[in-house]
Scaffold this active site. Structure first.
Site, PDB file in Angstrom:
ATOM      1  N   GLU A 112       2.197  -1.971   2.020  1.00  0.00           N
ATOM      2  CA  GLU A 112       1.020  -2.256   1.200  1.00  0.00           C
ATOM      3  C   GLU A 112       1.557  -2.745  -0.132  1.00  0.00           C
ATOM      4  O   GLU A 112       2.142  -1.978  -0.897  1.00  0.00           O
ATOM      5  CB  GLU A 112       0.167  -0.989   1.005  1.00  0.00           C
ATOM      6  N   ARG A 150      -0.974  -5.105  -8.586  1.00  0.00           N
ATOM      7  CA  ARG A 150      -1.031  -4.500  -9.926  1.00  0.00           C
ATOM      8  C   ARG A 150      -0.165  -5.219 -10.933  1.00  0.00           C
ATOM      9  O   ARG A 150      -0.108  -4.812 -12.090  1.00  0.00           O
ATOM     10  CB  ARG A 150      -0.548  -3.038  -9.859  1.00  0.00           C
ATOM     11  N   LYS A 155      -8.832   4.544   4.069  1.00  0.00           N
ATOM     12  CA  LYS A 155      -7.770   5.165   3.278  1.00  0.00           C
ATOM     13  C   LYS A 155      -8.387   6.341   2.539  1.00  0.00           C
ATOM     14  O   LYS A 155      -9.422   6.166   1.876  1.00  0.00           O
ATOM     15  CB  LYS A 155      -7.226   4.124   2.294  1.00  0.00           C
TER      16      LYS A 155
HETATM   17  C1  3PG Z   1      -0.576   4.403  -5.217  1.00  0.00           C
HETATM   18  O1  3PG Z   1      -1.666   3.895  -5.285  1.00  0.00           O
HETATM   19  O2  3PG Z   1       0.278   4.308  -6.107  1.00  0.00           O
HETATM   20  C2  3PG Z   1      -0.288   5.069  -3.943  1.00  0.00           C
HETATM   21  O3  3PG Z   1      -1.343   5.852  -3.573  1.00  0.00           O
HETATM   22  C3  3PG Z   1       0.968   5.794  -3.899  1.00  0.00           C
HETATM   23  O4  3PG Z   1       0.790   7.095  -4.220  1.00  0.00           O
HETATM   24  P1  3PG Z   1       2.069   8.002  -4.385  1.00  0.00           P
HETATM   25  O5  3PG Z   1       2.923   7.326  -5.407  1.00  0.00           O
HETATM   26  O6  3PG Z   1       1.524   9.325  -4.829  1.00  0.00           O
HETATM   27  O7  3PG Z   1       2.743   8.062  -3.027  1.00  0.00           O
END
Ligand code: 3PG
Length: 219
Positions: free
Chosen positions: A47, A51, A135
């Site tokens: 994924e 960002r 999700k």
């Molecule tokens: C995110 O959006 O950064 C993800 O959900 C990852 O979450 P994590 O860093 O807690 O695994």
């Protein structure tokens, strides 16, 4: 294709992945190297979060240069980003949360999508629209395993990809839940490894994650 068909594809894709690394990159080189390391370690699906300014270009580059990597666009917040990610060649889309107008757009999208939700009410709203793979975000903060177990009773055919706060230590227990199709996380791609180019560490950690999937699935 109908939403039901796209949701079936989303489920197959996430099931094949087992663990979905949540990847954030600041350069194209980082995108290339981290994806190659994850692939070598045994995690071919990612994924890629939208960002950073380079994210959309990185998505298009990965689809051109690393065709074996299955690239989902993550952090899709707007309909405009949704369309840009589709145009860039995304294999699937993931949202952290899904307001009604995004649910409308995602339901009509011509590819597999995994809409995000954080509560039974939000999940049921998505379920009512035809979504069967969602999700759960941020998973550990909204109840973690207890929440996931609680959801299996009333909506047993809704499959979840919990993400947020999952670690290498807790991954197996999440993946073992009958309503969990895949889990997401960034523990195998922490920002400091990406910044310093520690691709061997990414590869080793991805291999350990892939092992967790094999162990859980062969039990
Ligand atoms: C995110 O959006 O950064 C993800 O959900 C990852 O979450 P994590 O860093 O807690 O695994």
């Amino acid at each position: 294709m109908t939403i039901a068909a796209h949701q079936q594809r989303a489920e197959s894709l996430l099931h094949a992945a087992g663990i979905l690394p949540v990847v954030t990159v600041h350069t194209l080189e980082q995108a290339r190297a981290v994806s190659a390391a994850l692939l070598e370690g045994g995690l071919p699906a990612i994924e890629l979060t939208l960002r950073t300014p380079v994210a959309m270009e990185a998505l298009a580059m990965l689809k051109r240069e690393l065709p074996d990597v299955v690239v989902g666009a993550g952090t899709v917040l707007t309909v405009e980003q949704m369309q840009q990610a589709i145009d860039a060649g995304a294999d699937f889309l993931v949202t952290p949360g899904t307001p009604a107008h995004m649910a409308d757009a995602l339901a009509a999208a011509p590819l597999p999508v995994v809409p995000g939700a954080a509560s039974p009410t939000e999940l049921l709203a998505l379920y009512a629209r035809g979504f069967r793979v969602c999700k759960l975000f941020p998973a550990s903060a909204v109840g973690g395993l207890a929440m996931i177990k609680g959801l299996a009773g009333p909506i047993p055919d809704l499959k979840l990809c919990p993400t947020g706060g999952i670690t290498e230590t807790t991954a197996a227990e999440y993946l073992e839940q009958k309503n969990v199709v895949c889990i997401g996380g960034s523990w195998m791609v922490p920002n400091n490894w990406i910044e310093s180019g520690d691709w061997e560490k990414v590869k080793t950690s991805a291999a350990a994650a892939a092992q967790i999937v094999s162990r859980v699935r062969t039990r």
